[in-house]
Design an enzyme around this catalytic site. Structure first.
Site, PDB file in Angstrom:
ATOM      1  N   LYS A 109      62.471 -73.850 -26.604  1.00 41.03           N
ATOM      2  CA  LYS A 109      63.752 -73.913 -25.907  1.00 41.03           C
ATOM      3  C   LYS A 109      64.124 -72.506 -25.452  1.00 41.03           C
ATOM      4  O   LYS A 109      63.994 -71.549 -26.210  1.00 41.03           O
ATOM      5  CB  LYS A 109      64.799 -74.453 -26.877  1.00 41.03           C
ATOM      6  CG  LYS A 109      66.181 -74.561 -26.297  1.00 41.03           C
ATOM      7  CD  LYS A 109      67.109 -75.127 -27.357  1.00 41.03           C
ATOM      8  CE  LYS A 109      68.540 -75.065 -26.910  1.00 41.03           C
ATOM      9  NZ  LYS A 109      69.430 -75.561 -27.973  1.00 41.03           N
TER      10      LYS A 109
ATOM     11  N   ASN B  10      68.757 -68.621 -24.138  1.00 39.76           N
ATOM     12  CA  ASN B  10      70.148 -68.606 -23.682  1.00 39.76           C
ATOM     13  C   ASN B  10      70.655 -69.952 -23.211  1.00 39.76           C
ATOM     14  O   ASN B  10      71.627 -70.028 -22.487  1.00 39.76           O
ATOM     15  CB  ASN B  10      70.331 -67.571 -22.569  1.00 39.76           C
ATOM     16  CG  ASN B  10      70.090 -66.175 -23.070  1.00 39.76           C
ATOM     17  OD1 ASN B  10      70.309 -65.881 -24.231  1.00 39.76           O
ATOM     18  ND2 ASN B  10      69.605 -65.302 -22.206  1.00 39.76           N
ATOM     19  N   CYS B  11      69.999 -71.019 -23.604  1.00 36.27           N
ATOM     20  CA  CYS B  11      70.435 -72.354 -23.213  1.00 36.27           C
ATOM     21  C   CYS B  11      71.065 -73.053 -24.404  1.00 36.27           C
ATOM     22  O   CYS B  11      70.504 -73.076 -25.485  1.00 36.27           O
ATOM     23  CB  CYS B  11      69.266 -73.183 -22.699  1.00 36.27           C
ATOM     24  SG  CYS B  11      68.688 -72.653 -21.096  1.00 36.27           S
ATOM     25  N   LEU B  12      72.235 -73.630 -24.172  1.00 36.38           N
ATOM     26  CA  LEU B  12      72.933 -74.336 -25.256  1.00 36.38           C
ATOM     27  C   LEU B  12      72.326 -75.700 -25.498  1.00 36.38           C
ATOM     28  O   LEU B  12      71.792 -76.322 -24.661  1.00 36.38           O
ATOM     29  CB  LEU B  12      74.410 -74.482 -24.893  1.00 36.38           C
ATOM     30  CG  LEU B  12      75.144 -73.173 -24.657  1.00 36.38           C
ATOM     31  CD1 LEU B  12      76.551 -73.442 -24.152  1.00 36.38           C
ATOM     32  CD2 LEU B  12      75.183 -72.333 -25.910  1.00 36.38           C
TER      33      LEU B  12
END
Length: 117
Positions: A112, A115-117
């Site tokens: 993942k 910086n991706c929620l």
């Protein structure tokens, strides 16, 4: 990444592929195009040539920088590799609805993006 928690397995052929709670591969080395197809099918997606172009770009990015790109770097990398028409957020949203960086990374067998929620 051996410390990741195994949530479930995806069967690809007769191989059980371990996935974490968010559906990312536990062992990145087991990725194959067949794994990508199985992950996509689970989500009701069929991978087209345009999907594969982006998957190749994101895998190239990972091999170069040892990180999955967040949205901005993904848009830039796709634009540089495939041209300005494909290197647009709208194009990527059409191919990978919800979160293009996360979905493309998952299908490409990568971690993942940080910086991706």
């Amino acid at each position: 990444m051996a410390s990741a928690e195994i949530e479930r397995y995806l069967n690809v052929g007769d191989e059980p592929i371990a996935l974490d709670p968010e559906g990312y591969l536990i062992d990145l080395t087991v990725w194959t195009p067949a794994v990508a197809e199985a992950l996509a099918a689970e989500e009701g997606r069929e991978l087209t040539a345009e999907h594969w172009e982006v998957i190749e770009v994101i895998r190239g990015f990972y091999s170069r920088y040892e990180a999955s790109p967040a949205m901005r770097p993904l848009v830039k990398a796709v634009g540089q590799a495939l041209g300005p028409e494909k290197g647009r957020s709208l194009h990527l949203m059409k191919l990978f609805p919800d979160s293009p960086a996360k979905v493309a990374a998952r299908l490409a067998g990568l971690p993942k993006p940080a910086n991706c929620l």
